[in-house]
Design an enzyme around this catalytic site. Structure first.
Site, PDB file in Angstrom:
ATOM      1  N   CYS A 117       0.817  -1.226   0.000  1.00 35.44           N
ATOM      2  CA  CYS A 117       0.000   0.000   0.000  1.00 35.44           C
ATOM      3  C   CYS A 117       0.846   1.270   0.000  1.00 35.44           C
ATOM      4  O   CYS A 117       0.370   2.334  -0.404  1.00 35.44           O
ATOM      5  CB  CYS A 117      -0.955   0.003   1.184  1.00 35.44           C
ATOM      6  SG  CYS A 117      -2.111  -1.364   1.134  1.00 35.44           S
ATOM      7  N   HIS A 256      -3.637   7.386   2.213  1.00 37.56           N
ATOM      8  CA  HIS A 256      -3.977   6.034   1.758  1.00 37.56           C
ATOM      9  C   HIS A 256      -5.378   5.713   2.279  1.00 37.56           C
ATOM     10  O   HIS A 256      -5.717   6.035   3.417  1.00 37.56           O
ATOM     11  CB  HIS A 256      -2.955   5.043   2.304  1.00 37.56           C
ATOM     12  CG  HIS A 256      -3.316   3.617   2.043  1.00 37.56           C
ATOM     13  ND1 HIS A 256      -3.714   3.183   0.798  1.00 37.56           N
ATOM     14  CD2 HIS A 256      -3.356   2.530   2.857  1.00 37.56           C
ATOM     15  CE1 HIS A 256      -3.975   1.883   0.868  1.00 37.56           C
ATOM     16  NE2 HIS A 256      -3.780   1.463   2.097  1.00 37.56           N
ATOM     17  N   ASN A 286     -10.015  -0.080  -0.449  1.00 38.75           N
ATOM     18  CA  ASN A 286      -8.552  -0.001  -0.374  1.00 38.75           C
ATOM     19  C   ASN A 286      -7.963  -0.544  -1.683  1.00 38.75           C
ATOM     20  O   ASN A 286      -7.990  -1.753  -1.917  1.00 38.75           O
ATOM     21  CB  ASN A 286      -8.077  -0.818   0.832  1.00 38.75           C
ATOM     22  CG  ASN A 286      -6.570  -0.776   1.009  1.00 38.75           C
ATOM     23  OD1 ASN A 286      -5.836  -0.328   0.126  1.00 38.75           O
ATOM     24  ND2 ASN A 286      -6.104  -1.253   2.148  1.00 38.75           N
TER      25      ASN A 286
HETATM   26  O1  UT7 Z   1      -3.859  -0.985   3.607  1.00 36.50           O
HETATM   27  C1  UT7 Z   1      -3.068  -1.793   4.402  1.00 36.50           C
HETATM   28  C2  UT7 Z   1      -3.299  -1.536   5.803  1.00 36.50           C
HETATM   29  N1  UT7 Z   1      -4.563  -2.113   6.218  1.00 36.50           N
HETATM   30  C3  UT7 Z   1      -5.259  -1.516   7.124  1.00 36.50           C
HETATM   31  O2  UT7 Z   1      -4.885  -0.452   7.551  1.00 36.50           O
HETATM   32  C4  UT7 Z   1      -6.470  -2.205   7.667  1.00 36.50           C
HETATM   33  C5  UT7 Z   1      -6.514  -2.008   9.167  1.00 36.50           C
HETATM   34  N2  UT7 Z   1      -7.611  -2.707   9.839  1.00 36.50           N
HETATM   35  C6  UT7 Z   1      -8.908  -2.362   9.702  1.00 36.50           C
HETATM   36  O3  UT7 Z   1      -9.249  -1.537   8.871  1.00 36.50           O
HETATM   37  C7  UT7 Z   1      -9.898  -2.979  10.649  1.00 36.50           C
HETATM   38  O4  UT7 Z   1      -9.205  -3.687  11.646  1.00 36.50           O
HETATM   39  C8  UT7 Z   1     -10.926  -3.911   9.961  1.00 36.50           C
HETATM   40  C9  UT7 Z   1     -11.922  -3.095   9.183  1.00 36.50           C
HETATM   41  C10 UT7 Z   1     -10.230  -4.908   9.076  1.00 36.50           C
HETATM   42  C11 UT7 Z   1     -11.716  -4.689  11.029  1.00 36.50           C
HETATM   43  O5  UT7 Z   1     -12.353  -3.774  11.925  1.00 36.50           O
HETATM   44  P1  UT7 Z   1     -12.228  -3.967  13.496  1.00 36.50           P
HETATM   45  O6  UT7 Z   1     -13.061  -2.939  14.114  1.00 36.50           O
HETATM   46  O7  UT7 Z   1     -10.756  -3.955  13.821  1.00 36.50           O
HETATM   47  O8  UT7 Z   1     -12.874  -5.371  13.742  1.00 36.50           O
HETATM   48  P2  UT7 Z   1     -12.220  -6.693  14.369  1.00 36.50           P
HETATM   49  O9  UT7 Z   1     -11.242  -7.300  13.434  1.00 36.50           O
HETATM   50  O10 UT7 Z   1     -11.760  -6.408  15.774  1.00 36.50           O
HETATM   51  O11 UT7 Z   1     -13.510  -7.631  14.452  1.00 36.50           O
HETATM   52  C12 UT7 Z   1     -14.625  -7.293  15.282  1.00 36.50           C
HETATM   53  C13 UT7 Z   1     -15.735  -8.294  15.040  1.00 36.50           C
HETATM   54  C14 UT7 Z   1     -15.265  -9.746  15.088  1.00 36.50           C
HETATM   55  O12 UT7 Z   1     -16.281 -10.517  15.696  1.00 36.50           O
HETATM   56  P3  UT7 Z   1     -16.187 -10.922  17.242  1.00 36.50           P
HETATM   57  O13 UT7 Z   1     -14.914 -11.710  17.379  1.00 36.50           O
HETATM   58  O14 UT7 Z   1     -16.152  -9.624  18.003  1.00 36.50           O
HETATM   59  O15 UT7 Z   1     -17.432 -11.723  17.457  1.00 36.50           O
HETATM   60  C15 UT7 Z   1     -15.162 -10.148  13.650  1.00 36.50           C
HETATM   61  O16 UT7 Z   1     -15.326 -11.528  13.443  1.00 36.50           O
HETATM   62  O17 UT7 Z   1     -16.281  -8.111  13.733  1.00 36.50           O
HETATM   63  C16 UT7 Z   1     -16.301  -9.350  13.035  1.00 36.50           C
HETATM   64  N3  UT7 Z   1     -16.172  -9.104  11.615  1.00 36.50           N
HETATM   65  C17 UT7 Z   1     -17.216  -8.841  10.817  1.00 36.50           C
HETATM   66  N4  UT7 Z   1     -18.524  -8.759  11.065  1.00 36.50           N
HETATM   67  C18 UT7 Z   1     -19.341  -8.476  10.043  1.00 36.50           C
HETATM   68  C19 UT7 Z   1     -15.028  -9.050  10.876  1.00 36.50           C
HETATM   69  N5  UT7 Z   1     -15.334  -8.763   9.594  1.00 36.50           N
HETATM   70  C20 UT7 Z   1     -16.678  -8.634   9.526  1.00 36.50           C
HETATM   71  C21 UT7 Z   1     -17.575  -8.341   8.488  1.00 36.50           C
HETATM   72  N6  UT7 Z   1     -18.890  -8.263   8.795  1.00 36.50           N
HETATM   73  N7  UT7 Z   1     -17.175  -8.109   7.231  1.00 36.50           N
END
Ligand code: UT7
Length: 329
Positions: A117, A256, A286
């Protein structure tokens, strides 16, 4: 003549036609439009058509940038393509782009840059150095990706994030100091590979195989998120300090486009209202190395970015790699 600075003289971008909305994803995966919008800011992303390659997107963006600069490809001294999703293992996508632009017979060097990225910022920094060292006068810098080909469409935590597209700039030397690219700042920390990577690659004897799911992107999103916020805060401070500038002097943040919440935190660090941040994440998702030049082109073409404005470009990605560029437009 000594070139004392490097300026962007043209921008361009291209997106595939097909838009994939959150509602469509919610029909295939255990997710909702509400979850995706609130956690990422993404509403839709573009997906390349079968047979539409990274180089095809790159060439269309490049043609626009060349046209805006009022030059032809034959006058370029170098072609740099930042991509994580090259057409082929070899030759480079940059040499394919050179051929498709009809510039092969002009023999300018061409190569790819792989910094995921942060790739466009890395390539822009390299172009700036090549120009100021006198090695090149005019360089085409492209960020182009078909991320849809490397995401696991069964994994709701990653596949909702990414999109395809390309952005390009033409960078040219100027004898005047203090114009165009004022400074660039690059970093990497390879100890974070496990948080964001593909599960395989050539040297592992594994090509991308969507059927088995091998070779596709894997991410520990929450941990990446925290590291991204921290690294970008440091980067913003470093960039301002290196130029003896105060954050109040920045006109535009061109970040980004990984997650709206990461963008909010960088804007907050700069004390910038969101009206001064170029946002495309809602429509593009992204697009990895393409995201910064896509956003830049949009704000140049719609007239938000004007001559004299001070721009801060930044990106963070797998590796980890991260970087910034401060530009007087
Ligand atoms: O470009 C390269 C760099 N990349 C980035 O900068 C990405 C950085 N990370 C992010 O943008 C975020 O961490 C995400 C958008 C990927 C995820 O958001 P989050 O608020 O960090 O969620 P999380 O990974 O902590 O997951 C929270 C919950 C989980 O469920 P439980 O364990 O709390 O029951 C996940 O399983 O959300 C769940 N989850 C979803 N639920 C519905 C994960 N993906 C989804 C989804 N729909 N698509």
């Amino acid at each position: 003549m000594t070139m004392r600075s490097a300026r962007i003289i043209g921008t361009g971008s291209h997106l595939p036609e097909r838009s994939l909305t959150n509602a469509e994803l919610a029909r295939q995966l255990d997710t909702t439009d509400e979850w995706i919008r609130s956690r990422t800011g993404i509403a839709e992303r573009r997906i390349a058509a079968p047979g539409e390659l990274t180089s095809d997107l790159a060439v269309k963006a490049a043609e626009q940038a060349l046209s805006q600069a009022g030059i032809t490809a034959e006058s370029l001294d170098f072609i740099l393509v930042a991509t994580t999703t090259p057409d082929l293992v070899f030759p480079s996508t940059a040499t394919i782009v050179q051929r498709k632009l009809g510039a092969g017979r002009f023999l300018m060097p061409a190569c790819d840059i792989q910094a995921v990225c942060a790739g466009f910022i890395y390539a822009l920094s390299l172009a700036d150095s090549l120009i100021r060292s006198g090695s090149a006068r005019r360089i085409l810098v492209i960020g182009a990706e078909t991320m849809s080909r490397v995401v696991d469409w069964q994994d709701r935590s990653t596949c909702i994030l990414f999109g395809d597209g390309a952005g390009a700039v033409v960078v040219e030397g100027s004898p005047e100091p203090g114009q165009g690219i004022l400074s660039t700042h690059l970093h990497a920390d390879g100890s974070y590979e496990a948080l964001l990577r593909t599960d395989g690659g050539i040297s592992h004897g594994l090509l991308v195989d969507p059927t088995s799911g091998r070779g596709l992107a894997q991410m520990r999103g929450n941990e990446v998120f925290k590291q991204a916020v921290k690294a970008l805060e440091g980067l913003v401070d470093e960039t301002l300090a290196a130029n003896g500038l105060d954050k109040s002097q920045i006109d535009w943040l061109v970040p980004h486009q990984a997650n709206i919440r990461i963008i909010h935190s960088t804007a907050k660090r700069l004390g910038l209202p969101m009206e001064r941040v170029v946002m495309t994440v809602d429509r593009h998702g992204n697009t990895s190395a393409a995201s910064v030049p896509l956003a830049l082109d949009e704000a140049v073409r719609d007239g938000r970015i004007q001559p004299g404005h001070l721009l801060l470009l930044e990106a963070f990605g797998a590796g980890f790699t991260w970087g910034s560029a401060l530009i007087r437009w």
